[in-house]
Design an enzyme around this catalytic site. Structure first.
Site, PDB file in Angstrom:
ATOM      1  N   ASN A   9       0.356  15.959  21.625  1.00 37.82           N
ATOM      2  CA  ASN A   9       0.562  15.280  20.085  1.00 37.82           C
ATOM      3  C   ASN A   9       1.925  15.612  19.558  1.00 37.82           C
ATOM      4  O   ASN A   9       2.530  16.648  19.455  1.00 37.82           O
ATOM      5  CB  ASN A   9      -0.407  16.447  19.275  1.00 37.82           C
ATOM      6  CG  ASN A   9      -0.358  15.974  17.790  1.00 37.82           C
ATOM      7  OD1 ASN A   9       0.259  15.015  17.506  1.00 37.82           O
ATOM      8  ND2 ASN A   9      -0.845  16.822  17.101  1.00 37.82           N
ATOM      9  N   TRP A  10       2.402  14.235  19.723  1.00 33.61           N
ATOM     10  CA  TRP A  10       3.990  14.400  19.110  1.00 33.61           C
ATOM     11  C   TRP A  10       4.181  14.394  17.775  1.00 33.61           C
ATOM     12  O   TRP A  10       5.208  14.643  17.533  1.00 33.61           O
ATOM     13  CB  TRP A  10       4.660  12.991  19.752  1.00 33.61           C
ATOM     14  CG  TRP A  10       4.399  13.022  21.290  1.00 33.61           C
ATOM     15  CD1 TRP A  10       4.120  13.663  21.927  1.00 33.61           C
ATOM     16  CD2 TRP A  10       5.223  12.031  22.104  1.00 33.61           C
ATOM     17  NE1 TRP A  10       4.165  13.220  23.492  1.00 33.61           N
ATOM     18  CE2 TRP A  10       5.082  11.950  23.237  1.00 33.61           C
ATOM     19  CE3 TRP A  10       5.966  10.565  21.845  1.00 33.61           C
ATOM     20  CZ2 TRP A  10       5.333  11.189  24.479  1.00 33.61           C
ATOM     21  CZ3 TRP A  10       6.451   9.663  22.689  1.00 33.61           C
ATOM     22  CH2 TRP A  10       6.208  10.054  24.177  1.00 33.61           C
ATOM     23  N   LYS A  11       3.134  14.261  16.869  1.00 32.48           N
ATOM     24  CA  LYS A  11       3.356  14.327  15.488  1.00 32.48           C
ATOM     25  C   LYS A  11       4.244  13.479  15.169  1.00 32.48           C
ATOM     26  O   LYS A  11       4.289  12.403  15.755  1.00 32.48           O
ATOM     27  CB  LYS A  11       3.601  15.950  14.995  1.00 32.48           C
ATOM     28  CG  LYS A  11       2.625  16.922  15.678  1.00 32.48           C
ATOM     29  CD  LYS A  11       2.685  18.353  15.317  1.00 32.48           C
ATOM     30  CE  LYS A  11       1.714  19.161  15.893  1.00 32.48           C
ATOM     31  NZ  LYS A  11       1.581  20.581  15.263  1.00 32.48           N
ATOM     32  N   HIS A  94      -7.167  16.965  12.585  1.00 33.10           N
ATOM     33  CA  HIS A  94      -6.083  17.730  12.719  1.00 33.10           C
ATOM     34  C   HIS A  94      -5.597  18.686  11.373  1.00 33.10           C
ATOM     35  O   HIS A  94      -5.887  18.176  10.233  1.00 33.10           O
ATOM     36  CB  HIS A  94      -4.643  17.340  13.175  1.00 33.10           C
ATOM     37  CG  HIS A  94      -3.635  18.327  13.644  1.00 33.10           C
ATOM     38  ND1 HIS A  94      -2.944  18.810  12.946  1.00 33.10           N
ATOM     39  CD2 HIS A  94      -3.417  18.340  14.882  1.00 33.10           C
ATOM     40  CE1 HIS A  94      -2.290  19.723  13.696  1.00 33.10           C
ATOM     41  NE2 HIS A  94      -2.474  19.358  14.760  1.00 33.10           N
ATOM     42  N   GLU A  96      -3.320  19.499  10.068  1.00 32.02           N
ATOM     43  CA  GLU A  96      -1.935  19.048   9.177  1.00 32.02           C
ATOM     44  C   GLU A  96      -2.694  18.122   8.230  1.00 32.02           C
ATOM     45  O   GLU A  96      -2.264  17.836   7.255  1.00 32.02           O
ATOM     46  CB  GLU A  96      -0.897  18.527  10.093  1.00 32.02           C
ATOM     47  CG  GLU A  96      -0.197  19.991  10.534  1.00 32.02           C
ATOM     48  CD  GLU A  96       0.586  19.603  11.944  1.00 32.02           C
ATOM     49  OE1 GLU A  96       0.548  18.560  12.503  1.00 32.02           O
ATOM     50  OE2 GLU A  96       0.724  20.687  12.686  1.00 32.02           O
ATOM     51  N   GLY A 170       2.363  25.517  15.888  1.00 37.18           N
ATOM     52  CA  GLY A 170       4.020  25.534  15.329  1.00 37.18           C
ATOM     53  C   GLY A 170       4.553  26.982  15.115  1.00 37.18           C
ATOM     54  O   GLY A 170       5.722  27.001  14.598  1.00 37.18           O
ATOM     55  N   GLY A 231       1.498  20.651  20.999  1.00 41.80           N
ATOM     56  CA  GLY A 231       2.452  20.135  20.035  1.00 41.80           C
ATOM     57  C   GLY A 231       3.829  20.022  20.527  1.00 41.80           C
ATOM     58  O   GLY A 231       4.274  19.114  21.381  1.00 41.80           O
ATOM     59  N   GLY A 232       4.601  20.995  19.973  1.00 40.10           N
ATOM     60  CA  GLY A 232       6.116  20.990  20.276  1.00 40.10           C
ATOM     61  C   GLY A 232       6.259  20.900  21.610  1.00 40.10           C
ATOM     62  O   GLY A 232       7.318  20.076  22.059  1.00 40.10           O
TER      63      GLY A 232
HETATM   64  P1  PGA Z   1       1.941  23.123  18.716  1.00 42.70           P
HETATM   65  O1  PGA Z   1       0.959  22.079  17.997  1.00 42.70           O
HETATM   66  O2  PGA Z   1       1.641  23.275  20.070  1.00 42.70           O
HETATM   67  O3  PGA Z   1       3.432  22.859  18.365  1.00 42.70           O
HETATM   68  O4  PGA Z   1       1.661  24.823  18.013  1.00 42.70           O
HETATM   69  C1  PGA Z   1      -0.417  22.068  18.524  1.00 42.70           C
HETATM   70  C2  PGA Z   1      -1.083  20.874  17.516  1.00 42.70           C
HETATM   71  O5  PGA Z   1      -0.969  21.086  16.275  1.00 42.70           O
HETATM   72  O6  PGA Z   1      -1.851  20.044  17.932  1.00 42.70           O
END
Ligand code: PGA
Length: 253
Positions: A9-11, A94, A96, A170, A231-232
């Site tokens: 997930n590149w956000k 998600h 977020e 995150g 994510g990251g």
């Molecule tokens: P993260 O994010 O690996 O940066 O903690 C995961 C996600 O929100 O899907």
């Protein structure tokens, strides 16, 4: 046997040229890794370009969100009809989205139904906040989110659930493998009570939250954890490839 799945997930990161070069860097190695479903979820604006780059490879594509209506006066939104010929997966609910864009369980439920109607595989995210975790409310919150998101949804194997404790996203503070396994087991039992146990056994349930090349093995070693939503670490080609290749070797043994 459930095929493990690793989704990146590149956000809200990478412009078109950065997305293109990230894919080009990791694609040759990713493509060679067998036994794991590999999904990239770049921002909407890069889906078309990434689709072209991964054509003919074993890598698949996902969107990070979509709206619950087919089309119409919803300025700025993206509908499932726009996604169906571009990608196979869509991340829904998600934390977020829930936190910054006020997405409710009801809206997430509508989106899940809509994605399934159009043949997209939702990656449905659930997770508890730190204060709920500390107050011992994890079980209640997670059960409630799963029940709400799947209300009225018929059993299908085209569903992935990502258990992502909000305090682990995150933050560099991942859950431990045993904790995550226990909650994922609860998610599966909740799905079994809505559908039936055979259907619940068929879906992939993955862990997300500060997954890295360093800690992926701890999660993959657990029987209930079928992969990860990353994510990251999915923005670093080497690290993402390492997560996928460790998953392939650990789940095949
Ligand atoms: P993260 O994010 O690996 O940066 O903690 C995961 C996600 O929100 O899907």
């Amino acid at each position: 046997m459930r095929k493990p799945l690793i989704a990146g997930n590149w956000k809200m990161n990478t412009n078109l040229s950065e997305a293109t070069s990230l894919v080009q860097t990791m694609l040759p190695e990713l493509d060679r890794i067998a036994g794991v479903e590999k999904v990239l979820c770049p921002p909407f604006i890069s889906l078309v370009a990434v689709r072209e780059l991964i054509k003919g490879t074993s890598v698949e594509l996902g969107a990070q969100n979509m709206f619950s209506e087919d089309n119409g006066a919803y300025t700025g939104e993206v509908s499932p009809l726009m996604l169906i010929d571009l990608c196979e997966f869509v991340i829904l609910g998600h934390s977020e989205r829930r936190q910054y864009f006020a997405e409710t369980d009801e809206l997430v439920n509508k989106k899940v139904q809509k994605a399934l109607d159009f043949g997209l595989t939702p990656i449905l995210c659930v997770g508890e906040r730190l204060e709920d975790n500390e107050a011992g409310r994890t079980e209640k919150i997670i059960k409630g989110q799963v029940q709400a998101a799947l209300a009225g949804v018929n059993s299908t194997s085209h569903l992935v659930i990502a258990y992502e404790p909000i305090w682990a996203i995150g933050t560099g503070r991942a859950a431990n493998g045993k904790q995550a396994n226990a909650t994922i087991s609860l998610v599966r039992n909740t799905v079994a009570s809505l559908w039936d146990s055979k259907s619940a056994q068929a879906i992939r349930i993955v862990y997300g939250g500060s997954v890295t090349g360093e800690n992926i093995a701890e999660f993959i070693a657990e029987p209930e954890i079928d992969g990860a939503l990353v994510g990251g670490a999915s923005l670093k080609a080497n690290e993402f490839v390492s997560i996928v290749s460790q998953t392939a070797s650990l789940k095949s043994t």
